[in-house]
Write a protein that holds these residues in place. Structure first.
Motif, PDB file in Angstrom:
ATOM      1  N   MET A  19       0.836  -1.183   0.000  1.00 42.98           N
ATOM      2  CA  MET A  19       0.000   0.000   0.000  1.00 42.98           C
ATOM      3  C   MET A  19       0.875   1.240   0.000  1.00 42.98           C
ATOM      4  SD  MET A  19      -2.909  -1.053   2.821  1.00 42.98           S
ATOM      5  CE  MET A  19      -3.399   0.617   3.068  1.00 42.98           C
ATOM      6  N   ARG A  20       0.607   2.093  -0.948  1.00 46.14           N
ATOM      7  CA  ARG A  20       1.274   3.390  -0.961  1.00 46.14           C
ATOM      8  C   ARG A  20       0.341   4.444  -0.408  1.00 46.14           C
ATOM      9  NH1 ARG A  20       5.432   4.726  -5.590  1.00 46.14           N
ATOM     10  NH2 ARG A  20       4.850   6.762  -4.850  1.00 46.14           N
ATOM     11  N   LYS A  21       0.911   5.478   0.102  1.00 46.98           N
ATOM     12  CA  LYS A  21       0.125   6.601   0.607  1.00 46.98           C
ATOM     13  C   LYS A  21      -0.704   7.170  -0.545  1.00 46.98           C
ATOM     14  CE  LYS A  21      -0.608  10.294   3.339  1.00 46.98           C
ATOM     15  NZ  LYS A  21      -1.579  10.200   4.386  1.00 46.98           N
ATOM     16  N   MET A  22      -1.973   7.377  -0.293  1.00 50.23           N
ATOM     17  CA  MET A  22      -2.879   7.944  -1.294  1.00 50.23           C
ATOM     18  C   MET A  22      -3.290   9.334  -0.831  1.00 50.23           C
ATOM     19  SD  MET A  22      -6.525   6.372  -2.512  1.00 50.23           S
ATOM     20  CE  MET A  22      -7.868   7.523  -2.718  1.00 50.23           C
ATOM     21  N   ILE A  23      -3.063  10.310  -1.688  1.00 48.47           N
ATOM     22  CA  ILE A  23      -3.490  11.680  -1.404  1.00 48.47           C
ATOM     23  C   ILE A  23      -4.819  11.882  -2.112  1.00 48.47           C
ATOM     24  CG2 ILE A  23      -2.908  14.121  -1.532  1.00 48.47           C
ATOM     25  CD1 ILE A  23      -0.920  12.424   0.150  1.00 48.47           C
ATOM     26  N   ARG A  24      -5.864  12.013  -1.345  1.00 50.09           N
ATOM     27  CA  ARG A  24      -7.211  12.123  -1.902  1.00 50.09           C
ATOM     28  C   ARG A  24      -7.413  13.503  -2.524  1.00 50.09           C
ATOM     29  NH1 ARG A  24     -11.520   8.889  -1.635  1.00 50.09           N
ATOM     30  NH2 ARG A  24     -10.519   7.492  -0.171  1.00 50.09           N
ATOM     31  N   VAL A  25      -7.931  13.513  -3.733  1.00 50.02           N
ATOM     32  CA  VAL A  25      -8.265  14.759  -4.418  1.00 50.02           C
ATOM     33  C   VAL A  25      -9.702  15.132  -4.064  1.00 50.02           C
ATOM     34  CG1 VAL A  25      -6.648  14.325  -6.314  1.00 50.02           C
ATOM     35  CG2 VAL A  25      -9.027  13.560  -6.525  1.00 50.02           C
ATOM     36  N   GLU A  26     -10.119  16.298  -4.512  1.00 51.76           N
ATOM     37  CA  GLU A  26     -11.495  16.732  -4.270  1.00 51.76           C
ATOM     38  C   GLU A  26     -12.463  15.796  -4.983  1.00 51.76           C
ATOM     39  OE1 GLU A  26     -14.108  20.737  -5.041  1.00 51.76           O
ATOM     40  OE2 GLU A  26     -11.968  20.935  -4.644  1.00 51.76           O
ATOM     41  N   GLN A  27     -13.573  15.514  -4.344  1.00 49.40           N
ATOM     42  CA  GLN A  27     -14.546  14.609  -4.935  1.00 49.40           C
ATOM     43  C   GLN A  27     -15.144  15.210  -6.207  1.00 49.40           C
ATOM     44  OE1 GLN A  27     -18.172  13.927  -2.656  1.00 49.40           O
ATOM     45  NE2 GLN A  27     -17.799  15.814  -1.520  1.00 49.40           N
ATOM     46  N   PRO A  28     -15.541  14.369  -7.141  1.00 50.98           N
ATOM     47  CA  PRO A  28     -16.177  14.872  -8.354  1.00 50.98           C
ATOM     48  C   PRO A  28     -17.427  15.695  -8.004  1.00 50.98           C
ATOM     49  CG  PRO A  28     -15.608  12.565  -8.605  1.00 50.98           C
ATOM     50  CD  PRO A  28     -15.386  12.924  -7.169  1.00 50.98           C
ATOM     51  N   ARG A  29     -17.668  16.699  -8.787  1.00 49.76           N
ATOM     52  CA  ARG A  29     -18.786  17.614  -8.537  1.00 49.76           C
ATOM     53  C   ARG A  29     -20.123  16.870  -8.448  1.00 49.76           C
ATOM     54  NH1 ARG A  29     -22.208  21.387 -11.171  1.00 49.76           N
ATOM     55  NH2 ARG A  29     -22.294  23.328  -9.990  1.00 49.76           N
ATOM     56  N   CYS A  30     -20.317  15.893  -9.324  1.00 50.77           N
ATOM     57  CA  CYS A  30     -21.589  15.154  -9.322  1.00 50.77           C
ATOM     58  C   CYS A  30     -21.821  14.448  -7.993  1.00 50.77           C
ATOM     59  CB  CYS A  30     -21.629  14.156 -10.481  1.00 50.77           C
ATOM     60  SG  CYS A  30     -20.321  12.909 -10.417  1.00 50.77           S
ATOM     61  N   LEU A  31     -20.770  13.918  -7.392  1.00 53.07           N
ATOM     62  CA  LEU A  31     -20.917  13.228  -6.107  1.00 53.07           C
ATOM     63  C   LEU A  31     -21.172  14.237  -4.988  1.00 53.07           C
ATOM     64  CD1 LEU A  31     -20.906  10.461  -4.725  1.00 53.07           C
ATOM     65  CD2 LEU A  31     -18.450  10.758  -4.357  1.00 53.07           C
ATOM     66  N   ALA A  32     -20.489  15.360  -5.049  1.00 55.10           N
ATOM     67  CA  ALA A  32     -20.707  16.405  -4.050  1.00 55.10           C
ATOM     68  C   ALA A  32     -22.148  16.900  -4.103  1.00 55.10           C
ATOM     69  CB  ALA A  32     -19.736  17.562  -4.272  1.00 55.10           C
ATOM     70  N   LEU A  33     -22.692  17.021  -5.297  1.00 55.41           N
ATOM     71  CA  LEU A  33     -24.052  17.530  -5.465  1.00 55.41           C
ATOM     72  C   LEU A  33     -25.131  16.497  -5.148  1.00 55.41           C
ATOM     73  CD1 LEU A  33     -23.659  19.575  -8.784  1.00 55.41           C
ATOM     74  CD2 LEU A  33     -23.915  20.482  -6.458  1.00 55.41           C
ATOM     75  N   ARG A  34     -24.883  15.232  -5.473  1.00 58.86           N
ATOM     76  CA  ARG A  34     -25.953  14.237  -5.395  1.00 58.86           C
ATOM     77  C   ARG A  34     -25.704  13.116  -4.390  1.00 58.86           C
ATOM     78  NH1 ARG A  34     -28.739  13.182 -10.537  1.00 58.86           N
ATOM     79  NH2 ARG A  34     -30.364  12.579  -9.092  1.00 58.86           N
ATOM     80  N   GLY A  35     -24.523  13.060  -3.808  1.00 55.00           N
ATOM     81  CA  GLY A  35     -24.186  11.968  -2.891  1.00 55.00           C
ATOM     82  C   GLY A  35     -25.159  11.805  -1.750  1.00 55.00           C
ATOM     83  N   SER A  36     -25.560  12.892  -1.118  1.00 59.81           N
ATOM     84  CA  SER A  36     -26.513  12.817   0.003  1.00 59.81           C
ATOM     85  C   SER A  36     -27.857  12.281  -0.458  1.00 59.81           C
ATOM     86  CB  SER A  36     -26.695  14.193   0.642  1.00 59.81           C
ATOM     87  OG  SER A  36     -25.500  14.607   1.235  1.00 59.81           O
ATOM     88  N   GLU A  37     -28.304  12.768  -1.608  1.00 61.56           N
ATOM     89  CA  GLU A  37     -29.578  12.299  -2.168  1.00 61.56           C
ATOM     90  C   GLU A  37     -29.526  10.799  -2.464  1.00 61.56           C
ATOM     91  OE1 GLU A  37     -31.559  12.481  -6.578  1.00 61.56           O
ATOM     92  OE2 GLU A  37     -30.490  14.275  -5.891  1.00 61.56           O
ATOM     93  N   TRP A  38     -28.435  10.355  -3.076  1.00 65.82           N
ATOM     94  CA  TRP A  38     -28.303   8.935  -3.414  1.00 65.82           C
ATOM     95  C   TRP A  38     -28.189   8.069  -2.169  1.00 65.82           C
ATOM     96  CZ3 TRP A  38     -24.174  10.205  -7.616  1.00 65.82           C
ATOM     97  CH2 TRP A  38     -24.819  10.687  -8.753  1.00 65.82           C
ATOM     98  N   THR A  39     -27.515   8.586  -1.145  1.00 60.28           N
ATOM     99  CA  THR A  39     -27.407   7.856   0.120  1.00 60.28           C
ATOM    100  C   THR A  39     -28.790   7.651   0.721  1.00 60.28           C
ATOM    101  OG1 THR A  39     -25.192   8.719   0.536  1.00 60.28           O
ATOM    102  CG2 THR A  39     -26.413   7.908   2.457  1.00 60.28           C
ATOM    103  N   GLU A  40     -29.588   8.700   0.741  1.00 58.53           N
ATOM    104  CA  GLU A  40     -30.949   8.597   1.274  1.00 58.53           C
ATOM    105  C   GLU A  40     -31.788   7.635   0.434  1.00 58.53           C
ATOM    106  OE1 GLU A  40     -34.082   8.617   3.581  1.00 58.53           O
ATOM    107  OE2 GLU A  40     -32.156   9.508   4.118  1.00 58.53           O
ATOM    108  N   ARG A  41     -31.617   7.695  -0.867  1.00 59.70           N
ATOM    109  CA  ARG A  41     -32.358   6.802  -1.772  1.00 59.70           C
ATOM    110  C   ARG A  41     -32.002   5.337  -1.499  1.00 59.70           C
ATOM    111  NH1 ARG A  41     -31.961   7.849  -8.256  1.00 59.70           N
ATOM    112  NH2 ARG A  41     -33.115   6.046  -8.976  1.00 59.70           N
ATOM    113  N   TYR A  42     -30.713   5.072  -1.354  1.00 64.14           N
ATOM    114  CA  TYR A  42     -30.243   3.712  -1.068  1.00 64.14           C
ATOM    115  C   TYR A  42     -30.738   3.240   0.303  1.00 64.14           C
ATOM    116  CZ  TYR A  42     -26.891  -0.099  -0.195  1.00 64.14           C
ATOM    117  OH  TYR A  42     -26.305  -1.295   0.111  1.00 64.14           O
ATOM    118  N   ASN A  43     -30.640   4.104   1.312  1.00 67.77           N
ATOM    119  CA  ASN A  43     -31.090   3.740   2.660  1.00 67.77           C
ATOM    120  C   ASN A  43     -32.593   3.496   2.701  1.00 67.77           C
ATOM    121  OD1 ASN A  43     -28.802   3.646   4.516  1.00 67.77           O
ATOM    122  ND2 ASN A  43     -28.459   5.736   3.841  1.00 67.77           N
ATOM    123  N   THR A  44     -33.351   4.292   1.969  1.00 65.40           N
ATOM    124  CA  THR A  44     -34.804   4.097   1.894  1.00 65.40           C
ATOM    125  C   THR A  44     -35.109   2.748   1.247  1.00 65.40           C
ATOM    126  OG1 THR A  44     -35.216   6.475   1.784  1.00 65.40           O
ATOM    127  CG2 THR A  44     -36.968   5.029   0.961  1.00 65.40           C
TER     128      THR A  44
END
Length: 194
Positions: free
Chosen positions: A1-26
């Motif tokens: 395992m090499r150290k991974m430097i995380r970049v900023e999340q894709p815009r689509c995930l930032a915008l819709r991730g919460s909605e999709w999480t709620e959809r999946y949990n529902t």
């Protein structure tokens, strides 16, 4: 395992991730057998691209090439079946080969090492056995770090026989070409780096 430097999340995930999480949990509340799916193919492609850019197209766990040494997948570090609230969380997603993902499946343990942990450094957890191709817990590491290394090696199958042979093969190639190729052009960079 090499150290991974995380970049900023894709815009689509930032915008819709919460909605999709709620959809999946529902969906899971209504039907506990509901399966996970990416709700946008375009966003899934953006997520894969962003994740692979962070590791130069290497698996975040074994560091093998994704696509040539193993099928490309996205690993949910905390499994989505057990942690559905993290199914679309950027910090829970990693580029992964299908060998690591197939070995881990839905396993989770609090000792697993995340390659993007702020203080993660390979040498604090692991050493390489250049004779056998094996990864081993660093003997001078703290007991806690040794336990984390052991659990990570076990869960991701980092010492499968085929992987040990592949590391030795890549080390021979790396030594043969010297400095004519960049280390990112090789799998198992942690094993090749001095």
């Amino acid at each position: 395992m090499r150290k991974m430097i995380r970049v900023e999340q894709p815009r689509c995930l930032a915008l819709r991730g919460s909605e999709w999480t709620e959809r999946y949990n529902t969906a899971r509340r209504l039907n506990p057998a509901a399966t996970f799916r990416w709700y946008s193919r375009a966003c899934y492609a953006d997520i894969r691209t962003a994740l692979q850019a962070t590791t130069q197209h290497h698996c975040a766990f074994c560091d093998g090439f994704i696509g040539s040494e193993g099928r490309e997948t996205i690993e949910h570090f905390c499994p989505k079946s057990r942690f559905p609230e993290q199914a679309f969380a950027w910090e829970n997603l990693f580029p992964c080969c299908d060998v690591c993902q197939s070995k881990k499946l839905e396993t989770y343990h609090e000792l697993l090492i995340k390659p993007d942990e702020e203080d993660y450094q390979f040498e604090n957890y692991f050493i390489c056995n250049y004779g056998s191709g094996e990864l081993q817990p660093a003997p001078d590491a703290s007991e806690f770090h040794r336990l984390k290394a052991e659990k990570t090696i076990e869960v991701y199958g980092l010492n499968l026989p085929v992987r040990k042979k592949a590391r030795i093969r890549e080390l021979k190639k790396f030594r043969a070409v010297g400095e004519t190729m960049h280390i990112d052009e090789f799998p198992y960079r942690y094993y090749l780096a001095p």
